[in-house]
Design a protein around this motif. Sequence first.
Motif, PDB file in Angstrom:
ATOM      1  N   GLU A   1      70.946  50.962  24.893  1.00  0.00           N
ATOM      2  CA  GLU A   1      70.178  49.884  24.289  1.00  0.00           C
ATOM      3  C   GLU A   1      69.358  49.225  25.388  1.00  0.00           C
ATOM      4  OE1 GLU A   1      72.643  47.218  22.113  1.00  0.00           O
ATOM      5  OE2 GLU A   1      73.141  48.719  20.584  1.00  0.00           O
ATOM      6  N   THR A   2      68.194  48.674  25.025  1.00  0.00           N
ATOM      7  CA  THR A   2      67.295  48.105  26.022  1.00  0.00           C
ATOM      8  C   THR A   2      66.846  46.704  25.629  1.00  0.00           C
ATOM      9  OG1 THR A   2      65.304  49.049  24.987  1.00  0.00           O
ATOM     10  CG2 THR A   2      66.432  50.400  26.647  1.00  0.00           C
ATOM     11  N   ALA A   3      66.456  45.931  26.646  1.00  0.00           N
ATOM     12  CA  ALA A   3      65.884  44.602  26.431  1.00  0.00           C
ATOM     13  C   ALA A   3      64.885  44.332  27.548  1.00  0.00           C
ATOM     14  CB  ALA A   3      66.979  43.532  26.426  1.00  0.00           C
ATOM     15  N   LEU A   4      63.784  43.676  27.210  1.00  0.00           N
ATOM     16  CA  LEU A   4      62.715  43.419  28.175  1.00  0.00           C
ATOM     17  C   LEU A   4      62.868  42.091  28.897  1.00  0.00           C
ATOM     18  CD1 LEU A   4      59.692  44.746  26.093  1.00  0.00           C
ATOM     19  CD2 LEU A   4      60.478  45.675  28.279  1.00  0.00           C
ATOM     20  N   ASP A   5      63.792  41.250  28.460  1.00  0.00           N
ATOM     21  CA  ASP A   5      64.019  39.971  29.138  1.00  0.00           C
ATOM     22  C   ASP A   5      65.423  39.473  28.824  1.00  0.00           C
ATOM     23  OD1 ASP A   5      63.985  38.286  26.680  1.00  0.00           O
ATOM     24  OD2 ASP A   5      61.859  38.815  26.626  1.00  0.00           O
ATOM     25  N   GLY A   6      65.795  38.382  29.488  1.00  0.00           N
ATOM     26  CA  GLY A   6      67.147  37.870  29.358  1.00  0.00           C
ATOM     27  C   GLY A   6      67.483  37.342  27.983  1.00  0.00           C
ATOM     28  N   VAL A   7      66.531  36.720  27.337  1.00  0.00           N
ATOM     29  CA  VAL A   7      66.783  36.173  26.001  1.00  0.00           C
ATOM     30  C   VAL A   7      67.096  37.296  25.020  1.00  0.00           C
ATOM     31  CG1 VAL A   7      65.779  34.884  24.084  1.00  0.00           C
ATOM     32  CG2 VAL A   7      65.332  34.152  26.432  1.00  0.00           C
ATOM     33  N   ALA A   8      66.309  38.358  25.078  1.00  0.00           N
ATOM     34  CA  ALA A   8      66.568  39.508  24.206  1.00  0.00           C
ATOM     35  C   ALA A   8      67.903  40.160  24.545  1.00  0.00           C
ATOM     36  CB  ALA A   8      65.435  40.527  24.340  1.00  0.00           C
ATOM     37  N   ALA A   9      68.261  40.181  25.832  1.00  0.00           N
ATOM     38  CA  ALA A   9      69.522  40.785  26.251  1.00  0.00           C
ATOM     39  C   ALA A   9      70.718  40.052  25.659  1.00  0.00           C
ATOM     40  CB  ALA A   9      69.613  40.806  27.773  1.00  0.00           C
ATOM     41  N   LEU A  10      70.644  38.712  25.608  1.00  0.00           N
ATOM     42  CA  LEU A  10      71.752  37.934  25.046  1.00  0.00           C
ATOM     43  C   LEU A  10      71.971  38.266  23.576  1.00  0.00           C
ATOM     44  CD1 LEU A  10      71.271  34.422  26.704  1.00  0.00           C
ATOM     45  CD2 LEU A  10      73.047  36.113  27.174  1.00  0.00           C
ATOM     46  N   GLU A  11      70.899  38.636  22.891  1.00  0.00           N
ATOM     47  CA  GLU A  11      71.033  39.040  21.489  1.00  0.00           C
ATOM     48  C   GLU A  11      71.691  40.412  21.374  1.00  0.00           C
ATOM     49  OE1 GLU A  11      67.073  38.884  19.996  1.00  0.00           O
ATOM     50  OE2 GLU A  11      66.936  36.694  20.096  1.00  0.00           O
ATOM     51  N   GLN A  12      71.506  41.246  22.414  1.00  0.00           N
ATOM     52  CA  GLN A  12      72.032  42.608  22.379  1.00  0.00           C
ATOM     53  C   GLN A  12      73.516  42.698  22.707  1.00  0.00           C
ATOM     54  OE1 GLN A  12      70.472  44.983  21.090  1.00  0.00           O
ATOM     55  NE2 GLN A  12      68.520  45.496  22.011  1.00  0.00           N
ATOM     56  N   ILE A  13      74.048  41.736  23.458  1.00  0.00           N
ATOM     57  CA  ILE A  13      75.436  41.878  23.913  1.00  0.00           C
ATOM     58  C   ILE A  13      76.455  41.755  22.779  1.00  0.00           C
ATOM     59  CG2 ILE A  13      74.887  41.113  26.256  1.00  0.00           C
ATOM     60  CD1 ILE A  13      76.218  38.452  25.587  1.00  0.00           C
ATOM     61  N   VAL A  14      75.997  41.334  21.597  1.00  0.00           N
ATOM     62  CA  VAL A  14      76.911  41.309  20.454  1.00  0.00           C
ATOM     63  C   VAL A  14      77.357  42.730  20.100  1.00  0.00           C
ATOM     64  CG1 VAL A  14      75.941  39.189  19.525  1.00  0.00           C
ATOM     65  CG2 VAL A  14      75.012  41.394  18.786  1.00  0.00           C
ATOM     66  N   HIS A  15      76.611  43.743  20.578  1.00  0.00           N
ATOM     67  CA  HIS A  15      76.973  45.135  20.324  1.00  0.00           C
ATOM     68  C   HIS A  15      77.999  45.650  21.334  1.00  0.00           C
ATOM     69  CE1 HIS A  15      72.689  45.248  18.511  1.00  0.00           C
ATOM     70  NE2 HIS A  15      73.567  44.949  17.577  1.00  0.00           N
ATOM     71  N   LYS A  16      78.443  44.775  22.226  1.00  0.00           N
ATOM     72  CA  LYS A  16      79.524  45.048  23.173  1.00  0.00           C
ATOM     73  C   LYS A  16      79.270  46.283  24.041  1.00  0.00           C
ATOM     74  CE  LYS A  16      83.017  42.735  20.370  1.00  0.00           C
ATOM     75  NZ  LYS A  16      84.333  42.833  19.681  1.00  0.00           N
ATOM     76  N   PRO A  17      78.291  46.215  24.932  1.00  0.00           N
ATOM     77  CA  PRO A  17      78.067  47.342  25.849  1.00  0.00           C
ATOM     78  C   PRO A  17      79.243  47.521  26.795  1.00  0.00           C
ATOM     79  CG  PRO A  17      76.794  45.421  26.534  1.00  0.00           C
ATOM     80  CD  PRO A  17      77.374  45.100  25.184  1.00  0.00           C
ATOM     81  N   ASP A  18      79.431  48.765  27.258  1.00  0.00           N
ATOM     82  CA  ASP A  18      80.484  49.049  28.223  1.00  0.00           C
ATOM     83  C   ASP A  18      80.058  48.692  29.637  1.00  0.00           C
ATOM     84  OD1 ASP A  18      82.445  50.334  26.416  1.00  0.00           O
ATOM     85  OD2 ASP A  18      80.850  51.811  26.171  1.00  0.00           O
ATOM     86  N   ILE A  19      78.748  48.690  29.891  1.00  0.00           N
ATOM     87  CA  ILE A  19      78.207  48.352  31.207  1.00  0.00           C
ATOM     88  C   ILE A  19      76.775  47.863  31.028  1.00  0.00           C
ATOM     89  CG2 ILE A  19      77.326  50.680  31.700  1.00  0.00           C
ATOM     90  CD1 ILE A  19      78.397  50.223  34.622  1.00  0.00           C
ATOM     91  N   ILE A  20      76.338  46.948  31.897  1.00  0.00           N
ATOM     92  CA  ILE A  20      75.001  46.361  31.798  1.00  0.00           C
ATOM     93  C   ILE A  20      74.274  46.544  33.118  1.00  0.00           C
ATOM     94  CG2 ILE A  20      73.681  44.235  31.417  1.00  0.00           C
ATOM     95  CD1 ILE A  20      76.060  43.196  29.769  1.00  0.00           C
ATOM     96  N   LEU A  21      73.037  47.024  33.051  1.00  0.00           N
ATOM     97  CA  LEU A  21      72.162  47.128  34.219  1.00  0.00           C
ATOM     98  C   LEU A  21      71.020  46.151  34.005  1.00  0.00           C
ATOM     99  CD1 LEU A  21      73.743  49.845  34.225  1.00  0.00           C
ATOM    100  CD2 LEU A  21      71.716  50.919  35.185  1.00  0.00           C
ATOM    101  N   LEU A  22      70.794  45.256  34.968  1.00  0.00           N
ATOM    102  CA  LEU A  22      69.738  44.275  34.747  1.00  0.00           C
ATOM    103  C   LEU A  22      68.945  43.975  36.015  1.00  0.00           C
ATOM    104  CD1 LEU A  22      70.707  41.191  35.835  1.00  0.00           C
ATOM    105  CD2 LEU A  22      72.285  41.467  33.944  1.00  0.00           C
ATOM    106  N   ASP A  23      67.679  43.648  35.794  1.00  0.00           N
ATOM    107  CA  ASP A  23      66.770  43.275  36.871  1.00  0.00           C
ATOM    108  C   ASP A  23      66.997  41.808  37.217  1.00  0.00           C
ATOM    109  OD1 ASP A  23      64.722  43.486  38.714  1.00  0.00           O
ATOM    110  OD2 ASP A  23      63.140  43.131  37.254  1.00  0.00           O
ATOM    111  N   VAL A  24      66.584  41.413  38.419  1.00  0.00           N
ATOM    112  CA  VAL A  24      66.716  40.013  38.829  1.00  0.00           C
ATOM    113  C   VAL A  24      65.506  39.194  38.370  1.00  0.00           C
ATOM    114  CG1 VAL A  24      66.837  38.435  40.785  1.00  0.00           C
ATOM    115  CG2 VAL A  24      68.200  40.528  40.799  1.00  0.00           C
TER     116      VAL A  24
END
Length: 224
Positions: A30-53
Amino acid sequence: MKNKILLVDDDRALLKMLNSYFSIRGYEVETALDGVAALEQIVHKPDIILLDVNMPRMDGMELCRQIRDRMTCPILFLTAKVEEQDRINGLMSGGDDYILKPFSLRELEARIVAHLKREERHRLAEGYPLSEELTIDYSSSTVQYNGQIIAFTRTEYEIIEFLSMHPGQNFDKERIYEKVCGYDGEGDKRSITELVRRIRGKLSAYTETEYIETVWGVGYRWKK
């Protein structure tokens, strides 16, 4: 069951490349282009997260802190930042690894596999009593006092787990950094010193026992 990866980066080309690579390798991506979108995605319970600073709307450090309030899966920073303080800030915000761009896809996947295997070991491990009241629960990656969870960051917990699994053994700071934080190069002495200081401070609110002992001129060990 496929492992689920959440990729968070405002670089669309990089995101597309990583999505393609890990999808081919058998991951659910799953992908997200920014932090706000990422917070919406974590409800899907990823096993690991890779993120830019550096991202719009919410930077990676703040995103990491907010994710840590909601879940404990491994978080790996992907960034071009190279200053020591940037690495320290990443670890202090709750990150587990810090991978510099440009990077090798094979090395990145190797680190992901290592973190996922560590997670699996956590789920299988049994709890370890430090005293009648204080316990490390390896299965849930927590330290508890009379059943109450003590709030450690993920990296702080990893140090506790690593040292407690080798009681009485001396480890220098570089070794601790390599084993806990996932780096292959030289350890970051400054960050390990700060992390141990924070661990001791949190434990001291519950017990007078100093479980992490300083070995002068070497590093640290877990009290036998």
